[in-house]
Design an enzyme around this catalytic site. Structure first.
Site, PDB file in Angstrom:
ATOM      1  CG  ASN A  86      -1.843  -1.178   1.281  1.00 39.45           C
ATOM      2  OD1 ASN A  86      -2.357  -1.590   0.242  1.00 39.45           O
ATOM      3  ND2 ASN A  86      -2.068  -1.747   2.447  1.00 39.45           N
ATOM      4  CG  HIS A  99       4.588  -2.135   5.116  1.00 38.94           C
ATOM      5  ND1 HIS A  99       4.647  -0.782   5.314  1.00 38.94           N
ATOM      6  CD2 HIS A  99       3.266  -2.453   5.075  1.00 38.94           C
ATOM      7  CE1 HIS A  99       3.416  -0.294   5.393  1.00 38.94           C
ATOM      8  NE2 HIS A  99       2.557  -1.292   5.245  1.00 38.94           N
TER       9      HIS A  99
HETATM   10  P1  AMP Z   1      -0.426  -0.734   5.821  1.00 42.13           P
HETATM   11  O1  AMP Z   1      -1.845  -0.438   6.203  1.00 42.13           O
HETATM   12  O2  AMP Z   1      -0.249  -1.244   4.438  1.00 42.13           O
HETATM   13  O3  AMP Z   1       0.490   0.441   6.139  1.00 42.13           O
HETATM   14  O4  AMP Z   1       0.025  -1.946   6.728  1.00 42.13           O
HETATM   15  C1  AMP Z   1       0.480  -1.810   8.034  1.00 42.13           C
HETATM   16  C2  AMP Z   1       0.331  -3.145   8.691  1.00 42.13           C
HETATM   17  O5  AMP Z   1       1.125  -3.161   9.858  1.00 42.13           O
HETATM   18  C3  AMP Z   1      -1.092  -3.479   9.124  1.00 42.13           C
HETATM   19  O6  AMP Z   1      -1.504  -4.668   8.479  1.00 42.13           O
HETATM   20  C4  AMP Z   1      -0.966  -3.654  10.640  1.00 42.13           C
HETATM   21  O7  AMP Z   1      -1.789  -4.682  11.131  1.00 42.13           O
HETATM   22  C5  AMP Z   1       0.499  -3.971  10.798  1.00 42.13           C
HETATM   23  N1  AMP Z   1       1.085  -3.638  12.080  1.00 42.13           N
HETATM   24  C6  AMP Z   1       0.991  -2.475  12.761  1.00 42.13           C
HETATM   25  N2  AMP Z   1       1.688  -2.537  13.908  1.00 42.13           N
HETATM   26  C7  AMP Z   1       2.263  -3.765  13.947  1.00 42.13           C
HETATM   27  C8  AMP Z   1       3.110  -4.434  14.881  1.00 42.13           C
HETATM   28  N3  AMP Z   1       3.528  -3.857  16.008  1.00 42.13           N
HETATM   29  N4  AMP Z   1       3.494  -5.699  14.601  1.00 42.13           N
HETATM   30  C9  AMP Z   1       3.076  -6.307  13.463  1.00 42.13           C
HETATM   31  N5  AMP Z   1       2.283  -5.724  12.543  1.00 42.13           N
HETATM   32  C10 AMP Z   1       1.878  -4.475  12.771  1.00 42.13           C
END
Ligand code: AMP
Length: 113
Positions: A86, A99
């Protein structure tokens, strides 16, 4: 400038379920999984999004994709999987550190919302 949550995972300031690490990248399970397998693959280099990838990052980007391929194999996603990055507000990006989501283990619908 405060570090974002993924940089804190890289530096081990906060815990994560890390399943792979090398000199260039880290992979850990998403805290809010959207599929039976939901792993995030991130570079250690602080790049905010695809939009901020530099020409000099070409080898790093190749490394991330090969890591994704290897992880999908190790996680036994032989029936298929999806890789999502994203980017920005409209793309639904919520963490400002590049990511890739690796999603699998169920039939994924299309198009995404
Ligand atoms: P995005 O919305 O593409 O920026 O994805 C961010 C992702 O990070 C989401 O799917 C969240 O669930 C994940 N996320 C946020 N904080 C953490 C964390 N501490 N450990 C693992 N995943 C996380």
């Amino acid at each position: 400038m405060p570090e974002n949550i993924f940089q804190k995972i890289i530096s081990r300031e906060i815990p994560a379920d890390i399943i792979y690490e090398d000199d260039l990248c880290l992979a850990f399970r998403d805290v809010s999984p959207q599929a039976p397998t939901h792993v995030l693959i991130i570079p250690k280099k602080p790049i905010k999004s695809i939009d901020q990838v530099a020409d000099e990052d070409v080898e790093l980007m190749g490394h991330l994709w090969l890591t994704i391929r290897n992880l999908a194999n190790e996680l036994k996603l032989e029936k298929g999987y999806r890789v999502v990055a994203n980017c920005g507000w409209d793309g639904g990006q919520t963490v400002d550190h590049l990511h890739f989501h690796l999603l699998g283990g169920r039939l994924l619908s299309w198009p995404p919302g």
